[in-house]
Design a protein around this motif. Structure first.
Motif, short mmCIF file in Angstrom:
data_model
loop_
_atom_site.label_atom_id
_atom_site.label_comp_id
_atom_site.label_asym_id
_atom_site.label_seq_id
_atom_site.Cartn_x
_atom_site.Cartn_y
_atom_site.Cartn_z
N VAL A 296 -1.56 -14.51 -12.28
CA VAL A 296 -1.44 -14.10 -10.10
C VAL A 296 -1.36 -12.15 -10.92
N ILE A 297 -1.92 -12.00 -10.15
CA ILE A 297 -2.32 -9.99 -10.22
C ILE A 297 -1.96 -9.78 -8.14
N ASP A 298 -0.49 -9.27 -8.70
CA ASP A 298 0.05 -8.82 -7.64
C ASP A 298 -0.64 -7.56 -7.10
N HIS A 299 -1.47 -8.01 -7.16
CA HIS A 299 -2.80 -6.66 -5.89
C HIS A 299 -4.30 -7.20 -5.11
N TYR A 300 -5.18 -6.04 -5.33
CA TYR A 300 -6.11 -6.68 -4.78
C TYR A 300 -7.49 -6.37 -5.14
N LEU A 301 -7.33 -5.46 -6.70
CA LEU A 301 -8.14 -5.21 -7.25
C LEU A 301 -7.86 -5.39 -9.12
N CYS A 302 -8.44 -5.81 -9.84
CA CYS A 302 -8.65 -5.43 -10.94
C CYS A 302 -8.13 -4.34 -11.76
N ASP A 303 -7.41 -3.66 -12.13
CA ASP A 303 -6.80 -2.65 -13.23
C ASP A 303 -5.84 -2.73 -14.07
N LEU A 304 -6.70 -1.94 -15.02
CA LEU A 304 -5.63 -2.14 -16.14
C LEU A 304 -4.17 -2.44 -16.11
N GLN A 305 -3.62 -1.39 -15.01
CA GLN A 305 -2.05 -1.22 -14.54
C GLN A 305 -1.65 -2.93 -14.60
N PRO A 306 -2.07 -3.41 -13.47
CA PRO A 306 -1.13 -4.73 -13.38
C PRO A 306 -1.98 -5.50 -14.07
N LEU A 307 -3.14 -5.21 -14.93
CA LEU A 307 -3.20 -6.62 -16.09
C LEU A 307 -2.06 -6.36 -17.49
N TYR B 183 -7.07 5.90 -1.74
CA TYR B 183 -7.62 6.23 -2.58
C TYR B 183 -9.29 5.93 -2.95
N THR B 184 -8.87 4.20 -2.60
CA THR B 184 -10.02 3.68 -3.38
C THR B 184 -11.32 3.51 -2.36
N LEU B 185 -10.31 3.21 -0.76
CA LEU B 185 -11.04 3.34 0.52
C LEU B 185 -10.69 4.22 1.12
N GLY B 186 -9.98 5.12 1.18
CA GLY B 186 -10.09 6.44 2.57
C GLY B 186 -10.30 7.41 1.95
N THR B 187 -10.29 7.34 1.00
CA THR B 187 -11.07 9.08 0.36
C THR B 187 -12.89 8.74 0.61
N PRO C 3 6.56 -1.10 -4.75
CA PRO C 3 6.32 -1.87 -3.63
C PRO C 3 5.32 -0.87 -2.64
N MET C 4 4.93 0.36 -2.84
CA MET C 4 4.27 1.19 -2.04
C MET C 4 2.89 1.52 -3.51
N ASP C 5 2.93 0.90 -3.98
CA ASP C 5 1.29 0.43 -5.13
C ASP C 5 0.15 0.55 -4.21
N LYS C 6 0.68 -0.01 -3.54
CA LYS C 6 -0.58 -1.79 -3.73
C LYS C 6 -1.95 -0.37 -2.10
N MET C 7 -0.40 0.61 -1.56
CA MET C 7 -1.11 1.21 -0.03
C MET C 7 -1.99 2.39 -1.03
N ILE C 8 -1.26 2.98 -1.49
CA ILE C 8 -1.58 4.41 -2.16
C ILE C 8 -3.11 3.93 -2.48
N ALA C 9 -2.79 2.62 -3.60
CA ALA C 9 -4.19 2.23 -3.77
C ALA C 9 -5.67 2.23 -3.09
N VAL C 10 -5.22 2.09 -1.36
CA VAL C 10 -6.05 1.83 -0.64
C VAL C 10 -6.28 3.25 0.11
#
Length: 310
Positions: A171-182, A273-277, A264-271
Motif C-alpha cells: 500500500v503506497i500512501d501517495h497518488y503516484l509511484c516514486d522512490l520516496q514512497p517505495l 509541482y506535478t500538476l500546479g507548475t 502529512p503535507m508531502d502529497k499536497m506539495i507533490a500536487v
C-alpha cells in the motif's frame, strides 16, 4: 530483480479515501489537467507557427512547454481515473514506467530552465556576442544534451527502484509511484538507497536552483547599465523565469533532500509541482510576455480569416 519480489502490484491510496472528496479531486484536477494541455498546446503551436518567435528563448520555451505537457501527462490521467475507483491499483511494471517518465520529464524541465537562464545571461550580459554564442546549432546541441542527461538521471532512478526487494505491504500512501514512497515498502535497509536518491535527485534540484538564483542575481545586477526600456523588458522576462524557478524547485528540494520519511503535507506539495507548475507556466510566460501574446493574436486572426474564406 522483479522476479525476487512477492509484490506484483501496488495499491495507491491517493489524496483521500472519502467518496465525496474523491469527486472533488476528480473534478478539480481534471480541470487543472485540461488547462495544462490547452495552455501548453497554445504555446507549442504559437512558437511553431510564428516567425516572430524564432529566437533561442522561444526555442527553449517550446521544449519547456513540451516537457510540462509530458510531465503532467505521466501523472494526471491515472490520478484522475483513480479518483473514480474504490481501490486504485498499479502493477509493478506500470509503477516502474511511471517512476522513469516522472523523473525523465521532471529532470528535463530542470535542465531546460537552466538553459533558459543561460540564454538570458548571454542576451543581457553579452549582447554583442549573443547570435554567435547562442546559435541555432548550439541551442540544438544543448537541448539534445538535456534530453540525454534526463534519460541518464531517470535510468539511475529505475536502477535504484529495481534494486529494492518488496515482500510485504504493497500500500503506497501517495497518488503516484516514486522512490520516496517505495522506500517505505522495501523489506531491507534503505539507508544507502536513500543516500543515493538524495545525492542524485536532491543534488540536481539543489545545485540547479543555486545556479539559477546566482545567474539571475548577476543578470539583475547587470541591468543597472541598460536603458530604461531595455531594463523594463529584461526585468519582466527575468522575473517571470524566477517565479517559475521558485515555484518548481521549492517543493522539489523539500521532497528530495531529506531522509525517506513521510509528512502529512508531502502529497499536497507533490500536487503543487506535478500538476500546479505545468498549469502556471503557460500563464506566466503568456501573460507577462507581449511577443507571445501578439503572436497568439496573429495566429487567431489568421485562423478566423481562413474560416471566413471557407
Amino acid at each position: 530483480m522483479q522476479l525476487n519480489n512477492n509484490v506484483t502490484e501496488f495499491i495507491l491510496l491517493g489524496l483521500t479515501q472519502d467518496p465525496v472528496r474523491k469527486k472533488i479531486v476528480f473534478t478539480t484536477f481534471l480541470i487543472f489537467y485540461l488547462g495544462t494541455l490547452l495552455g501548453n498546446f497554445l504555446i507549442i503551436t504559437t512558437i511553431k507557427t510564428s516567425r516572430a518567435l524564432g529566437s533561442p528563448m522561444y526555442f527553449f520555451l517550446f521544449h519547456l512547454s513540451l516537457s510540462d505537457t509530458c510531465f503532467s501527462t505521466c501523472i494526471a490521467p491515472r490520478m484522475i481515473a483513480d479518483a473514480l475507483l474504490k481501490n486504485a491499483t498499479i502493477s509493478f511494471n506500470e509503477c516502474i514506467v511511471q517512476v522513469f517518465s516522472f523523473h525523465f520529464f521532471g529532470c528535463l524541465e530542470i535542465f531546460i530552465l537552466v538553459l533558459m537562464a543561460v540564454d538570458r545571461y548571454v542576451a543581457i550580459c553579452k549582447p554583442l556576442h549573443y547570435t554567435t554564442i547562442m546559435s541555432h546549432r548550439v541551442c540544438g546541441v544543448l537541448v539534445a544534451v538535456a534530453w540525454v542527461g534526463s534519460c541518464v538521471h531517470s535510468s539511475a532512478q529505475i536502477f535504484l527502484a529495481l534494486s529494492l526487494p518488496f515482500c510485504g505491504p504493497n500500500v503506497i500512501d501517495h497518488y503516484l509511484c516514486d522512490l520516496q514512497p517505495l522506500l517505505q515498502l522495501a523489506c531491507t535497509d534503505t539507508y544507502v538507497t536513500n543516500l543515493l536518491l538524495v545525492s542524485n535527485s536532491g543534488a540536481i534540484c539543489t545545485v540547479s536552483f543555486v545556479m539559477l538564483m546566482f545567474s539571475y542575481a548577476i543578470i539583475l545586477h547587470s541591468l543597472r547599465n541598460h536603458s530604461a526600456e531595455g531594463k523594463k523588458k529584461a526585468l519582466s522576462t527575468c522575473i517571470s523565469h524566477i517565479i517559475v524557478v521558485i515555484l518548481f524547485f521549492g517543493p522539489c528540494i523539500f521532497i528530495y533532500t531529506r531522509p525517506a520519511t513521510t509528512f502529512p503535507m508531502d502529497k499536497m506539495i507533490a500536487v503543487f509541482y506535478t500538476l500546479g507548475t505545468p498549469l502556471i507556466n503557460p500563464l506566466i510566460y503568456t501573460l507577462r510576455n507581449a511577443e507571445v501574446k501578439n503572436a497568439m493574436r496573429m495566429l487567431w486572426s489568421k485562423k478566423l480569416v481562413s474560416d471566413d474564406k471557407r
